[in-house]
Write an enzyme that holds these catalytic residues in place. Structure first.
Site, PDB file in Angstrom:
ATOM      1  N   ASP A  14      17.970   8.495  33.652  1.00 48.42           N
ATOM      2  CA  ASP A  14      19.215   9.146  34.221  1.00 48.42           C
ATOM      3  C   ASP A  14      20.734   8.803  33.448  1.00 48.42           C
ATOM      4  O   ASP A  14      21.636   8.576  34.349  1.00 48.42           O
ATOM      5  CB  ASP A  14      19.435   8.546  35.775  1.00 48.42           C
ATOM      6  CG  ASP A  14      17.907   9.239  36.456  1.00 48.42           C
ATOM      7  OD1 ASP A  14      17.435  10.083  36.040  1.00 48.42           O
ATOM      8  OD2 ASP A  14      17.646   8.336  37.389  1.00 48.42           O
ATOM      9  N   LYS A  17      20.922  12.310  29.715  1.00 43.13           N
ATOM     10  CA  LYS A  17      20.356  13.007  28.446  1.00 43.13           C
ATOM     11  C   LYS A  17      20.455  14.247  28.351  1.00 43.13           C
ATOM     12  O   LYS A  17      20.614  15.155  27.504  1.00 43.13           O
ATOM     13  CB  LYS A  17      18.824  12.327  28.413  1.00 43.13           C
ATOM     14  CG  LYS A  17      18.392  10.989  28.268  1.00 43.13           C
ATOM     15  CD  LYS A  17      17.179  10.464  28.451  1.00 43.13           C
ATOM     16  CE  LYS A  17      16.396  10.888  29.631  1.00 43.13           C
ATOM     17  NZ  LYS A  17      16.834   9.885  30.809  1.00 43.13           N
ATOM     18  N   GLY A  41      14.358  14.397  35.492  1.00 45.88           N
ATOM     19  CA  GLY A  41      15.327  15.278  36.154  1.00 45.88           C
ATOM     20  C   GLY A  41      16.460  15.248  35.393  1.00 45.88           C
ATOM     21  O   GLY A  41      17.156  14.430  35.078  1.00 45.88           O
ATOM     22  N   HIS A  42      16.697  16.260  34.497  1.00 48.98           N
ATOM     23  CA  HIS A  42      17.839  16.456  33.532  1.00 48.98           C
ATOM     24  C   HIS A  42      18.624  17.560  33.965  1.00 48.98           C
ATOM     25  O   HIS A  42      18.539  18.715  34.200  1.00 48.98           O
ATOM     26  CB  HIS A  42      17.063  16.597  32.185  1.00 48.98           C
ATOM     27  CG  HIS A  42      16.313  15.561  31.542  1.00 48.98           C
ATOM     28  ND1 HIS A  42      15.781  15.876  30.475  1.00 48.98           N
ATOM     29  CD2 HIS A  42      15.912  14.354  32.206  1.00 48.98           C
ATOM     30  CE1 HIS A  42      15.071  14.662  30.112  1.00 48.98           C
ATOM     31  NE2 HIS A  42      14.990  13.838  31.263  1.00 48.98           N
ATOM     32  N   GLN A 224      12.994   9.565  30.730  1.00 46.47           N
ATOM     33  CA  GLN A 224      13.133   8.189  31.290  1.00 46.47           C
ATOM     34  C   GLN A 224      14.126   7.543  30.544  1.00 46.47           C
ATOM     35  O   GLN A 224      14.734   7.612  29.900  1.00 46.47           O
ATOM     36  CB  GLN A 224      11.596   7.645  31.431  1.00 46.47           C
ATOM     37  CG  GLN A 224      10.833   8.288  32.495  1.00 46.47           C
ATOM     38  CD  GLN A 224      10.156   9.338  32.341  1.00 46.47           C
ATOM     39  OE1 GLN A 224       9.487   9.669  31.077  1.00 46.47           O
ATOM     40  NE2 GLN A 224      10.156  10.495  32.880  1.00 46.47           N
TER      41      GLN A 224
HETATM   42  P1  GDP Z   1      19.083  12.354  32.802  1.00 42.26           P
HETATM   43  O1  GDP Z   1      17.837  12.120  33.535  1.00 42.26           O
HETATM   44  O2  GDP Z   1      19.306  11.176  31.665  1.00 42.26           O
HETATM   45  O3  GDP Z   1      19.373  13.584  32.152  1.00 42.26           O
HETATM   46  O4  GDP Z   1      20.213  12.212  33.687  1.00 42.26           O
HETATM   47  P2  GDP Z   1      20.561  12.671  35.379  1.00 42.26           P
HETATM   48  O5  GDP Z   1      20.750  14.301  34.808  1.00 42.26           O
HETATM   49  O6  GDP Z   1      19.216  12.648  36.129  1.00 42.26           O
HETATM   50  O7  GDP Z   1      21.723  12.072  35.652  1.00 42.26           O
HETATM   51  C1  GDP Z   1      22.882  12.026  35.234  1.00 42.26           C
HETATM   52  C2  GDP Z   1      23.949  12.708  36.479  1.00 42.26           C
HETATM   53  O8  GDP Z   1      25.079  12.304  36.125  1.00 42.26           O
HETATM   54  C3  GDP Z   1      23.842  14.317  36.390  1.00 42.26           C
HETATM   55  O9  GDP Z   1      24.044  14.656  37.771  1.00 42.26           O
HETATM   56  C4  GDP Z   1      24.878  14.563  35.408  1.00 42.26           C
HETATM   57  O10 GDP Z   1      25.518  16.017  35.905  1.00 42.26           O
HETATM   58  C5  GDP Z   1      25.964  13.616  35.473  1.00 42.26           C
HETATM   59  N1  GDP Z   1      26.863  13.297  34.322  1.00 42.26           N
HETATM   60  C6  GDP Z   1      26.395  13.292  32.861  1.00 42.26           C
HETATM   61  N2  GDP Z   1      27.277  12.875  32.255  1.00 42.26           N
HETATM   62  C7  GDP Z   1      28.357  12.589  33.199  1.00 42.26           C
HETATM   63  C8  GDP Z   1      29.701  11.969  32.606  1.00 42.26           C
HETATM   64  O11 GDP Z   1      30.070  11.804  31.549  1.00 42.26           O
HETATM   65  N3  GDP Z   1      30.350  11.782  33.877  1.00 42.26           N
HETATM   66  C9  GDP Z   1      30.022  12.126  35.266  1.00 42.26           C
HETATM   67  N4  GDP Z   1      30.733  11.813  36.264  1.00 42.26           N
HETATM   68  N5  GDP Z   1      28.673  12.629  35.480  1.00 42.26           N
HETATM   69  C10 GDP Z   1      27.960  12.921  34.342  1.00 42.26           C
HETATM   70  P1  IMO Z   2      14.763  10.952  33.765  1.00 40.88           P
HETATM   71  O1  IMO Z   2      14.035  11.540  32.504  1.00 40.88           O
HETATM   72  C1  IMO Z   2      14.755   7.283  36.369  1.00 40.88           C
HETATM   73  C2  IMO Z   2      10.845   5.868  37.572  1.00 40.88           C
HETATM   74  C3  IMO Z   2      10.324   5.924  39.083  1.00 40.88           C
HETATM   75  C4  IMO Z   2       9.578   4.503  38.840  1.00 40.88           C
HETATM   76  C5  IMO Z   2       8.724   4.572  37.779  1.00 40.88           C
HETATM   77  C6  IMO Z   2       7.401   5.235  37.669  1.00 40.88           C
HETATM   78  O2  IMO Z   2      15.393  11.703  34.693  1.00 40.88           O
HETATM   79  O3  IMO Z   2      15.639   9.869  33.242  1.00 40.88           O
HETATM   80  P2  IMO Z   2       6.298   7.568  37.341  1.00 40.88           P
HETATM   81  O4  IMO Z   2       6.565   8.743  38.572  1.00 40.88           O
HETATM   82  O5  IMO Z   2       6.786   7.892  36.079  1.00 40.88           O
HETATM   83  O6  IMO Z   2       5.052   6.865  37.487  1.00 40.88           O
HETATM   84  O7  IMO Z   2       7.441   6.109  38.018  1.00 40.88           O
HETATM   85  O8  IMO Z   2       9.691   5.310  36.738  1.00 40.88           O
HETATM   86  N1  IMO Z   2      11.241   6.989  36.664  1.00 40.88           N
HETATM   87  C7  IMO Z   2      12.530   7.264  36.407  1.00 40.88           C
HETATM   88  N2  IMO Z   2      13.412   6.789  36.733  1.00 40.88           N
HETATM   89  N3  IMO Z   2      14.697   8.628  35.673  1.00 40.88           N
HETATM   90  C8  IMO Z   2      13.533   9.196  35.422  1.00 40.88           C
HETATM   91  O9  IMO Z   2      13.444  10.131  34.644  1.00 40.88           O
HETATM   92  C9  IMO Z   2      12.402   8.565  35.878  1.00 40.88           C
HETATM   93  N4  IMO Z   2      10.896   8.821  35.702  1.00 40.88           N
HETATM   94  C10 IMO Z   2      10.369   7.803  36.168  1.00 40.88           C
HETATM   95  O10 IMO Z   2      11.469   5.942  39.817  1.00 40.88           O
HETATM   96  O11 IMO Z   2      10.431   3.619  39.230  1.00 40.88           O
HETATM   97 MG    MG Z   3      17.080  12.113  35.429  1.00 45.97          MG
END
Ligand code: GDP
Ligand code: IMO
Ligand code: MG
Length: 424
Positions: A14, A17, A41-42, A224
């Site tokens: 998270d 990416k 979840g991207h 991840q």
């Molecule tokens: P990922 O799994 O690495 O793609 O990241 P996620 O989408 O799960 O979580 C990142 C969260 O931060 C999302 O809600 C994005 O919309 C938000 N986000 C990404 N870059 C920024 C930033 O520079 N500032 C803020 N405030 N939010 C951001």
């Molecule tokens: P993105 O791509 C954050 C964590 C789960 C759990 C562990 C194992 O959005 O960054 P699993 O279901 O993979 O067997 O769970 O890994 N986990 C993540 N945490 N971002 C993710 O993906 C994750 N994918 C798995 O919360 O701790």
């Molecule tokens: Mg994510």
């Protein structure tokens, strides 16, 4: 000529990416997911509109880009089509002309999700990994056990049925004897899958050959984070795939020498979802501040993310394992308003100072972070367009990170929208 790019999360996921893949897809011809599944979840935000992708590569919003799901991914076909249907409703082309799945990709079956849920339910307290419950671990297990269902098996119904039946022999013993839950019948599983079998076949392709013959650069999208890697992460509180940059080659079918720019996505602080050690976790009001200001609630499960200070020990290890050519710092705007900011520069463990995380199981839970304190800033930086526009203390924060990691920050994100990003 544009170079191939690998994007990976350098913490516990998270990091942002998805947003960065969406931006850099513009300069590439194709985006390939190479590991993980719909545990990811991207989030992409374009003109204020938010999309969350779990499986389909984050390049899909760019009309003229190809997107591939590589052999290293585990694919839930129902999630795949749900995502396709949602994107189609928004007018996005998700046809097999621009979206392909490797023949070799392993398929998450209904019994994988059931086993994931049963195992988590049987664990108690601090032993719970807190998986996303999407069947990821059991599907990778079958791959390694050599009884997994690969996407190409959908082209051979007799083989598919035989493999489902074979796989259920062991699973049903576990369901009945260990987890006290209903067994699954092979016919029943086949009937569940039937609606997606014909539909998936046109998407199946040889991803390795497709990317080899591509004009222009390839972007490899990691899921991840490095500290969730099955080998190098905080085992056993990890996911079930390798998340390190080298896996971009294995999980998509190209040579390691094809990987050129390595981009480590670094959130300006640290978060973690699920169980496991987290040395810089903040259980106080600063932790709540980061959670609220950063909107730190999971994109996949909606769970609250645990929050803490930036951990340079964790990042040093990510640099060692992945060799980033540059860092991409995200969510820097979230730190605005903090008087002081701490960064963890080492750990104290059994009377010693460690520069890298200890490797023994449970040892990370015992370390004490050694902090360096930097001055914070009050200004809202979410509309800044260059590093020079940032407040002096923000610039000092960036410079200290670069100095401690020995890697330049090439890109900075100051808000969720595509436009709230600038390069050095
Ligand atoms: P990922 O799994 O690495 O793609 O990241 P996620 O989408 O799960 O979580 C990142 C969260 O931060 C999302 O809600 C994005 O919309 C938000 N986000 C990404 N870059 C920024 C930033 O520079 N500032 C803020 N405030 N939010 C951001
Ligand atoms: P993105 O791509 C954050 C964590 C789960 C759990 C562990 C194992 O959005 O960054 P699993 O279901 O993979 O067997 O769970 O890994 N986990 C993540 N945490 N971002 C993710 O993906 C994750 N994918 C798995 O919360 O701790
Ligand atoms: Mg994510």
């Amino acid at each position: 000529m544009a170079k191939n790019i690998v994007i990976f999360g350098s913490q516990w996921g998270d990091e942002g990416k998805g947003k960065i893949v969406d931006i850099l897809a513009e300069e590439c011809s194709a985006v390939v997911r190479f590991q993980g599944g719909n545990n990811a979840g991207h989030t992409l935000v374009v003109n204020g509109e938010k999309s969350i992708l779990h499986l389909i590569p984050s390049g899909i919003l760019h009309e003229n880009k190809k997107c591939y799901i590589g052999n290293g991914v585990v694919l839930d076909p129902f999630v795949f089509f749900k995502e396709i249907d949602n994107l189609s409703l928004c007018g996005i082309d998700t046809s097999p002309k621009r979206l392909g799945i490797s023949n070799k990709t392993h398929v998450i079956m209904p019994y994988h999700c059931k086993l994931d849920a049963a195992r988590e339910a049987a664990k108690t307290g601090s032993n719970k990994i807190g998986t996303t419950g999407r069947g990821i671990g059991p599907c990778y297990e079958d791959k390694m056990h050599r009884c997994g269902i690969r996407a190409s098996d959908f082209k051979d119904i007799a083989l598919l049925k035989e493999k489902i039946a074979e796989s259920l022999v062991e699973k049903n013993i576990l369901f009945k004897a260990l987890y006290n839950t209903e067994p699954m019948q092979a016919d029943e599983v086949y009937e569940i899958l039937k609606p997606v079998i014909e539909r998936i076949i046109p998407y199946l392709c040889d991803v390795s050959s497709a990317i080899e013959n591509m004009d222009g650069a390839i972007l490899f999208e990691g899921a991840q984070g490095i500290h969730l890697d099955i080998d190098h992460g905080t085992y056993p509180f990890v996911t079930s795939s390798n998340t390190v940059s080298a896996c971009a080659a294995i999980g998509s079918g190209c040579a390691p020498s094809d990987l050129e720019r390595m981009l480590a996505i670094v959130k300006a602080y640290t978060t973690r979802v699920g169980g496991g050690p987290f040395p810089t976790e903040l259980m106080d009001e600063t932790g709540s501040f980061l959670q609220n200001a950063g909107g730190e609630f999971g994109s996949t499960t909606g769970r609250a993310r645990r929050c803490g200070w930036l951990d340079l020990v964790i990042l040093r290890e990510s640099v060692r394992l992945c060799g980033p050519t540059e860092l991409v710092l995200t969510k820097l705007d979230v730190l605005s308003g903090l008087k002081e900011i701490q960064i963890c520069v080492a750990y104290e463990y059994k009377g010693e100072q460690l520069q890298y995380p200890p490797q023994e199981q449970n040892a990370l839970a015992e370390v004490k972070p050694v902090y360096e304190t930097l001055a914070g800033w009050e200004e809202d930086i979410s509309s800044c367009k260059s590093r020079a526009e940032l407040p002096e203390n923000t610039q000092k924060y960036l410079a200290r990170i670069e100095e401690l990691l020995g890697v330049p920050i090439g890109m900075i994100s100051v808000g969720p929208d595509r436009i709230q990003t600038f390069t050095k």
